[in-house]
Write a protein that holds these residues in place. Structure first.
Motif, mmCIF file in Angstrom:
data_model
loop_
_atom_site.group_PDB
_atom_site.id
_atom_site.type_symbol
_atom_site.label_atom_id
_atom_site.label_comp_id
_atom_site.label_asym_id
_atom_site.label_seq_id
_atom_site.Cartn_x
_atom_site.Cartn_y
_atom_site.Cartn_z
ATOM 1 N N ALA A 288 0.835 -1.201 0.000
ATOM 2 C CA ALA A 288 0.000 0.000 0.000
ATOM 3 C C ALA A 288 0.866 1.246 0.000
ATOM 4 N N MET B 259 2.546 1.575 -3.569
ATOM 5 C CA MET B 259 1.610 1.948 -4.617
ATOM 6 C C MET B 259 0.803 3.177 -4.255
ATOM 7 N N THR C 170 -1.673 3.543 -2.382
ATOM 8 C CA THR C 170 -3.111 3.295 -2.468
ATOM 9 C C THR C 170 -3.591 2.740 -1.150
ATOM 10 N N LEU D 16 -5.869 -1.082 -0.579
ATOM 11 C CA LEU D 16 -5.418 -2.450 -0.409
ATOM 12 C C LEU D 16 -5.909 -3.079 0.888
ATOM 13 N N CYS E 150 -2.226 -10.652 -11.287
ATOM 14 C CA CYS E 150 -3.237 -9.666 -11.665
ATOM 15 C C CYS E 150 -4.278 -10.281 -12.583
ATOM 16 N N THR F 284 -9.966 -3.866 -5.927
ATOM 17 C CA THR F 284 -8.759 -3.510 -6.675
ATOM 18 C C THR F 284 -8.158 -4.729 -7.355
ATOM 19 N N VAL G 281 -4.219 -5.616 -8.483
ATOM 20 C CA VAL G 281 -2.889 -5.068 -8.281
ATOM 21 C C VAL G 281 -1.860 -5.888 -9.055
ATOM 22 N N LYS H 236 3.705 -1.991 -10.820
ATOM 23 C CA LYS H 236 3.204 -0.945 -9.924
ATOM 24 C C LYS H 236 1.861 -0.417 -10.398
ATOM 25 N N VAL I 61 -2.247 -0.326 -10.153
ATOM 26 C CA VAL I 61 -3.427 -0.561 -9.322
ATOM 27 C C VAL I 61 -4.649 -0.137 -10.110
ATOM 28 N N GLU J 72 -8.477 0.413 -9.492
ATOM 29 C CA GLU J 72 -9.401 0.494 -8.362
ATOM 30 C C GLU J 72 -10.760 0.968 -8.851
#
Lengths: 167, 121
Positions: A122, A125, A127, A130, B85, B97, B99, B104, B106, B108
């Motif tokens: 987290a 990234m 974000t 997570l 992923c 999400t 990931v 790197k 994401v 969401e």
């Protein structure tokens, strides 16, 4: 008996590293990054209970560095290190209370290992979303920790007396 | 090695915690509106979920193919070694999400701008 200690540590590090390697070979995953059985922790927990905190810490650290150097990259090293350090810290604390069995300590170690990895992910990234994975972390940490703990307990019982020195 | 009572308390406590959080997440989940794509923490794209499209996203170490099928998003292909992923499947609710750590990336799901409160004074 420094030679004895060096040899013993070396052997356990090699063992832990092989466990990690085997895990890398088997594509075990539930789709969430970082969730794995944590076989290397069998050795770590064994070391913690038979040889003491310092031994467990050293073996864990060297194992992380070895695997990162041979099969990893900068990122996997950070994740691995965070997981190993937090889980070891948690396990040492739990063990000190004296109120949990080896499996219980291992369960705490497993959950905190996964938790540390998610926290690092987290942060990397940037974000917060997570945390959505938290329930999975708990379940997998419990399952892995309980099994690893059981194995480590068996090993401690059978092999502990050959090794049980505060080296 | 005996199982001690504290072990049971620990395990059930963690399970309960996980269950509570899971239930809370299920109850507060909103229908997703957009798939927000972030690489290394910065948003690079935002796609509405009610369209159908396929787009390639270049991340830190390779690429991922994002597919939106009108109601959910998933990663159908990726250059990373683990393909975790891709195995994540489809996401559609707010907060979910996908990931890809090596890239790197994401993805969401974000709902509409409305939050739980109707007004704040």
């Amino acid at each position: 008996m420094k030679i004895y200690r060096t040899a013993l540590y070396g052997m356990l590090v090699a063992l832990a590293a092989i466990m990690s390697y085997v895990e890398l070979l088997i594509p075990f995953s539930v789709g969430i990054p970082g969730v794995k059985p944590g076989l290397a922790n069998i050795v770590i927990v064994f070391a913690l209970y038979c040889m003491g905190t310092r031994a467990a810490g050293v073996i864990s650290l060297v194992r992380v560095m070895l695997i990162a150097a041979t099969f990893g990259n900068a990122f996997s090293f950070i994740y691995s290190l965070a997981g190993a350090m937090l889980s070891l810290a948690v396990m040492v604390l739990m063990k000190r209370t004296g109120k949990f069995s080896i499996s219980g300590v291992s369960v705490a170690g497993g959950v905190s290992h996964n938790l540390a990895q998610i926290l690092v992910a987290a942060a990397v990234m940037k974000t917060g979303g997570l945390m959505y994975y938290f329930p999975v972390i708990c379940i997998s940490g419990i399952a892995a920790g309980a099994s690893i703990g059981l194995l480590a307990a068996l090993l401690t019982k059978r092999l502990g007396r050959f090794v049980r020195q505060r080296v | 090695m005996k199982i001690r009572r504290n072990d049971i308390i620990l395990i059930f406590g963690l399970l309960a915690l996980a269950g509570i959080i899971w239930t809370a997440m299920q109850m507060t989940r909103q229908a997703g509106a957009y798939a927000v794509v972030k690489v290394s923490g910065t948003e690079v794209a935002r796609y509405p979920l009610n369209e159908k499209l396929t787009v390639r996203i270049d991340g830190a170490a390779g690429y991922n193919i994002l597919v939106i099928d009108g109601e959910s998003a998933c990663v159908s292909e990726a250059s990373c070694p683990d393909k975790l992923c891709v195995r994540q499947g489809k996401i559609r609710y707010g907060g979910e999400t996908i990931v890809c750590l090596p890239n790197k990336l994401v993805v969401e799901i974000v709902g509409n701008e409305k939050s739980g409160v109707d007004a704040v004074s």
